[in-house]
Design a protein around this motif. Structure first.
Motif, mmCIF file in Angstrom:
data_model
loop_
_atom_site.group_PDB
_atom_site.id
_atom_site.type_symbol
_atom_site.label_atom_id
_atom_site.label_comp_id
_atom_site.label_asym_id
_atom_site.label_seq_id
_atom_site.Cartn_x
_atom_site.Cartn_y
_atom_site.Cartn_z
ATOM 1 N N ILE A 7 0.850 -1.192 0.000
ATOM 2 C CA ILE A 7 0.000 0.000 0.000
ATOM 3 C C ILE A 7 0.882 1.237 0.000
ATOM 4 O O ILE A 7 1.721 1.428 0.879
ATOM 5 N N HIS A 8 0.670 2.097 -1.001
ATOM 6 C CA HIS A 8 1.529 3.245 -1.239
ATOM 7 C C HIS A 8 0.758 4.555 -1.114
ATOM 8 O O HIS A 8 -0.398 4.652 -1.528
ATOM 9 N N VAL A 12 6.377 7.041 -6.233
ATOM 10 C CA VAL A 12 7.823 6.821 -6.299
ATOM 11 C C VAL A 12 8.289 5.713 -5.359
ATOM 12 O O VAL A 12 9.439 5.273 -5.435
ATOM 13 N N ALA A 13 7.411 5.243 -4.477
ATOM 14 C CA ALA A 13 7.760 4.127 -3.597
ATOM 15 C C ALA A 13 7.485 2.774 -4.235
ATOM 16 O O ALA A 13 7.943 1.740 -3.726
ATOM 17 N N ILE A 14 6.756 2.747 -5.337
ATOM 18 C CA ILE A 14 6.288 1.481 -5.892
ATOM 19 C C ILE A 14 7.430 0.655 -6.473
ATOM 20 O O ILE A 14 7.597 -0.527 -6.148
ATOM 21 N N GLU A 15 8.226 1.247 -7.345
ATOM 22 C CA GLU A 15 9.274 0.476 -8.037
ATOM 23 C C GLU A 15 10.289 -0.147 -7.087
ATOM 24 O O GLU A 15 10.630 -1.338 -7.240
ATOM 25 N N PRO A 16 10.793 0.592 -6.063
ATOM 26 C CA PRO A 16 11.800 -0.029 -5.186
ATOM 27 C C PRO A 16 11.287 -1.262 -4.448
ATOM 28 O O PRO A 16 12.006 -2.263 -4.322
ATOM 29 N N SER A 32 -0.298 -3.941 -5.772
ATOM 30 C CA SER A 32 -0.012 -2.592 -5.305
ATOM 31 C C SER A 32 -1.287 -1.764 -5.267
ATOM 32 O O SER A 32 -2.067 -1.750 -6.226
ATOM 33 N N ILE A 33 -1.472 -1.066 -4.158
ATOM 34 C CA ILE A 33 -2.631 -0.192 -3.959
ATOM 35 C C ILE A 33 -2.090 1.211 -3.708
ATOM 36 O O ILE A 33 -1.342 1.427 -2.763
ATOM 37 N N LEU A 34 -2.451 2.161 -4.558
ATOM 38 C CA LEU A 34 -1.921 3.527 -4.476
ATOM 39 C C LEU A 34 -3.023 4.497 -4.090
ATOM 40 O O LEU A 34 -4.078 4.522 -4.711
ATOM 41 N N ALA A 181 15.615 6.915 4.778
ATOM 42 C CA ALA A 181 14.320 6.748 5.423
ATOM 43 C C ALA A 181 13.218 6.226 4.510
ATOM 44 O O ALA A 181 12.492 5.303 4.865
ATOM 45 N N GLN A 182 13.041 6.821 3.344
ATOM 46 C CA GLN A 182 11.905 6.457 2.498
ATOM 47 C C GLN A 182 12.277 5.334 1.520
ATOM 48 O O GLN A 182 13.425 5.245 1.073
ATOM 49 N N PHE A 183 11.285 4.524 1.175
ATOM 50 C CA PHE A 183 11.495 3.487 0.167
ATOM 51 C C PHE A 183 11.993 4.102 -1.144
ATOM 52 O O PHE A 183 12.809 3.515 -1.849
#
Length: 221
Positions: A7-8, A12-16, A32-34, A181-183
């Motif tokens: 869950i995003h 920009v967090a999805i690909e990593p 994936s849920i955005l 910190a962030q994905f």
């Protein structure tokens, strides 16, 4: 087949995290849920409002209704709401940085964290100190904001994003480990490692390994 819901709150967090899942748990089905409105609203608010917390919980329930075996949130600014979602779910629901924090405790007590999304810092610092207390650790965390990096990543300029983060890392002193910190910051890993002589940790790989462990343990119960 095991189904893992990711869950995003930002794309920009999805690909990593999808890359990490494919590499470390290829047998799992990932969905994936955005919900980008969450990051927009969180950036505009000094606190995590009850409405935003409810939306996090609703997303968790949606994923559970979609027959997910576990849920991994990929945005770092909603920790308290994710804890509540986990307490209400019948499947594991995990915050993005839990596993990375655990790994950091093995590197020393002086932890430096670079972040690119300002609302994430306070909650992550609190989560880290709570985890340290639970472990009986004296570890402390100091955060460093990397201005402009997130905007560069969102515009597709990954090279600038990575360079800016590496420049911040190069200025860090008196630390035993650096956390990204962030994905969405995972792409900067090698650039940062080139500029520092201490370990550098990112969230995605550790998170996939830990959510897999929790899902498999939950299935055995």
């Amino acid at each position: 087949m095991t189904r893992l819901a990711l869950i995003h709150a930002t794309r920009v967090a999805i690909e990593p995290i999808e890359t990490a899942a494919q590499a470390l748990w290829p047998d799992a089905e990932t969905i994936s849920i955005l919900e980008e409105g969450l990051s927009v609203d969180r950036a505009a608010s000094d606190t995590l409002s009850p409405d935003m917390a409810r939306r996090i919980i609703d997303l968790s329930r949606y994923a559970e209704a979609a027959e997910a075996d576990g849920i991994l949130f990929t945005c770092s600014a909603f920790g308290d709401a994710i804890d509540r979602a986990n307490s209400e779910a019948c499947i594991p629901v995990m915050k993005p940085n839990e596993a990375m924090f655990d790994a950091a405790f093995n590197e020393g007590e002086r932890v430096a964290m670079i972040y690119t999304f300002p609302p994430a810092a306070g909650g992550m610092e609190q989560e880290f100190l709570q985890a340290a207390k639970a472990r009986g650790s004296a570890a402390m965390i100091k955060s460093y904001f990397c201005e402009g990096a997130l905007e560069a990543k969102q515009s597709g300029d990954v090279a600038t994003h990575d360079r800016l983060i590496a420049e911040v890392a190069a200025e860090i002193e008196d630390a035993d480990v650096v956390l990204l910190a962030q994905f969405s910051m995972a792409s900067a890993l090698e650039s940062v490692r080139e500029r520092v002589s201490i370990p550098v940790l990112t969230s995605p790989d550790a998170a996939i390994q830990e959510i897999r462990r929790r899902i498999e343990a939950n299935k055995k119960d």
